[in-house]
Design an enzyme around this catalytic site. Structure first.
Site, PDB file in Angstrom:
ATOM      1  N   HIS A 121      10.970   6.511   8.328  1.00 10.24           N
ATOM      2  CA  HIS A 121      11.605   6.622   7.014  1.00 10.24           C
ATOM      3  C   HIS A 121      13.110   6.771   7.238  1.00 10.24           C
ATOM      4  O   HIS A 121      13.553   7.228   8.291  1.00 10.24           O
ATOM      5  CB  HIS A 121      11.033   7.813   6.242  1.00 10.24           C
ATOM      6  CG  HIS A 121       9.669   7.558   5.687  1.00 10.24           C
ATOM      7  ND1 HIS A 121       9.326   7.793   4.378  1.00 10.24           N
ATOM      8  CD2 HIS A 121       8.543   7.075   6.267  1.00 10.24           C
ATOM      9  CE1 HIS A 121       8.060   7.470   4.176  1.00 10.24           C
ATOM     10  NE2 HIS A 121       7.569   7.035   5.316  1.00 10.24           N
TER      11      HIS A 121
ATOM     12  N   ARG B 169       0.832  -1.215   0.000  1.00 11.52           N
ATOM     13  CA  ARG B 169       0.000   0.000   0.000  1.00 11.52           C
ATOM     14  C   ARG B 169       0.863   1.260   0.000  1.00 11.52           C
ATOM     15  O   ARG B 169       0.971   1.961  -0.995  1.00 11.52           O
ATOM     16  CB  ARG B 169      -0.954  -0.020   1.202  1.00 11.52           C
ATOM     17  CG  ARG B 169      -2.113   0.982   1.111  1.00 11.52           C
ATOM     18  CD  ARG B 169      -1.771   2.394   1.543  1.00 11.52           C
ATOM     19  NE  ARG B 169      -1.305   2.490   2.925  1.00 11.52           N
ATOM     20  CZ  ARG B 169      -0.786   3.600   3.436  1.00 11.52           C
ATOM     21  NH1 ARG B 169      -0.643   4.693   2.697  1.00 11.52           N
ATOM     22  NH2 ARG B 169      -0.351   3.615   4.692  1.00 11.52           N
ATOM     23  N   ASP B 170       1.535   1.523   1.069  1.00 10.34           N
ATOM     24  CA  ASP B 170       2.337   2.747   1.181  1.00 10.34           C
ATOM     25  C   ASP B 170       3.490   2.741   0.190  1.00 10.34           C
ATOM     26  O   ASP B 170       3.888   3.785  -0.322  1.00 10.34           O
ATOM     27  CB  ASP B 170       2.861   2.876   2.612  1.00 10.34           C
ATOM     28  CG  ASP B 170       3.475   4.238   2.898  1.00 10.34           C
ATOM     29  OD1 ASP B 170       3.101   5.211   2.231  1.00 10.34           O
ATOM     30  OD2 ASP B 170       4.341   4.322   3.785  1.00 10.34           O
TER      31      ASP B 170
ATOM     32  N   ASN C  60      10.601   4.050   2.995  1.00  5.61           N
ATOM     33  CA  ASN C  60      10.318   3.430   4.280  1.00  5.61           C
ATOM     34  C   ASN C  60      11.482   2.545   4.733  1.00  5.61           C
ATOM     35  O   ASN C  60      12.304   2.111   3.923  1.00  5.61           O
ATOM     36  CB  ASN C  60       9.076   2.553   4.154  1.00  5.61           C
ATOM     37  CG  ASN C  60       7.808   3.346   3.965  1.00  5.61           C
ATOM     38  OD1 ASN C  60       7.422   4.126   4.831  1.00  5.61           O
ATOM     39  ND2 ASN C  60       7.150   3.161   2.829  1.00  5.61           N
TER      40      ASN C  60
ATOM     41  N   CYS D 257       8.519   9.733   0.403  1.00  4.43           N
ATOM     42  CA  CYS D 257       7.674  10.851   0.786  1.00  4.43           C
ATOM     43  C   CYS D 257       7.897  11.986  -0.204  1.00  4.43           C
ATOM     44  O   CYS D 257       9.033  12.449  -0.362  1.00  4.43           O
ATOM     45  CB  CYS D 257       7.988  11.331   2.204  1.00  4.43           C
ATOM     46  SG  CYS D 257       7.021  12.790   2.677  1.00  4.43           S
TER      47      CYS D 257
END
Length: 311
Positions: free
Chosen positions: A220, A24-25, A260, A251
């Site tokens: 992160h 997802r992320d 991440n 990000c």
């Protein structure tokens, strides 16, 4: 396959639950759209490596996150994992919750901000307006007996506001707990946190009545601090750590961000400390290498690269 030398630290938990966010992320930050079938296989491979919490997708409007526009198509392809793997999904509002519940989702997440600037940029609302939007989502999800996770971004630093006051983070965490969130994920969204900040915030949250058992951490690795920050959190009793297979994700507000914390790097450290994760590192590394091939670039995970070079 090389394995880490194990030296147990009795001050640390004996087991850590990894909340895998790569599907997802990680994939939502890709420039291109990964085919639904590849996503489904990715999740199945992650599950086969021993991960039991795998965040599957997001029910956000396709206009905002086209990379995850196939949520309705993907989630049914994961139905066979339902009894053995927890498949959380992100829901931005009540409409997203409706879509998720209609497909049988039993674990949802909302995404709040500790700072006004990020709330405006990411949610087009103030911090309090966002909390007001999430309250009926959490209430309805709990009424449906779904588990609810509350993500909180910008807990340690904000690209517009700089250092984030601890009391500000504690206030929003307390609000999310009070509205019914079962778990919080403290996000170092731009990767600027250092161990001292992590220790101080966790202490402040405990003082404010937020139990460590309901806290997860999401670091992160922009400045290479993700593992040291994680170790600090573990020493304060945290047992849930977010990570992304192969270090997928990033990000957009931190141009130098490397993404991440890579799940493989986390597992290497945890296994070296004698901490059980239930994860087969060899299978996980192979899965991340497989996904890197689909994305057309090498994995940023140091562990994936090191172990891949042994083949």
């Amino acid at each position: 396959m090389t394995l880490p030398m194990v030296v147990r630290d009795p001050r640390l938990p004996s087991r850590v639950r990894i909340h895998e966010v790569g599907a997802r992320d990680g994939l939502q930050n890709e420039k291109g759209v990964v085919p639904t079938g590849v996503k489904a296989e990715f999740v199945h491979r992650l599950a086969a490596s021993g991960l039991t919490t795998i965040e599957a997708t997001s029910f956000v409007h396709p206009k905002w996150v086209p990379q995850l526009a196939d949520a309705e198509d993907l989630f049914p392809l994961l139905a066979d994992l339902g009894d053995t793997v927890d498949l959380p999904v992100l829901v931005p509002n009540e409409r997203g919750l409706d879509r998720a519940l209609a497909l049988g989702a039993r674990h949802v997440a909302v995404f709040a901000s500790a700072t006004e600037s990020f709330a405006k940029a990411n949610l087009n609302r103030t911090v309090d307006e966002a909390l007001a939007m999430f309250e009926p989502v959490v209430t309805r999800a709990k009424a449906e007996r779904a588990r609810v996770r509350g993500y909180l971004s910008m807990c340690f630093g904000d690209p517009w506001e700089g250092a984030v006051p601890e009391a500000q983070v504690v206030r929003v965490c307390r609000a999310l707990i009070d509205m019914g969130c079962d778990e919080l994920s403290l996000g170092d969204t731009i990767g600027v946190a250092t161990p001292g900040q992590v220790a101080s915030l966790l202490t402040a949250l405990n003082t404010a009545g937020v139990p460590t058992g309901r806290i997860g951490v999401h670091f992160h690795d922009t400045y290479g601090q993700a593992l040291s920050n994680t170790l600090t959190a573990l020493r304060h009793g945290v047992t849930t750590v977010d990570a992304s297979a192969g270090g997928l994700g990033g990000c957009p507000y931190a141009k130098s961000a490397t993404g991440n914390l890579a799940t493989e790097d986390l597992v290497w450290m945890l296994h070296g400390l004698g901490i059980d994760t239930g994860v087969d590192l060899s299978r996980l590394t192979a899965t991340s290498g497989w996904m890197a091939e689909h994305l057309g670039r090498p994995s940023p995970s140091r562990t994936v690269r090191a172990l891949s070079h042994q083949d």
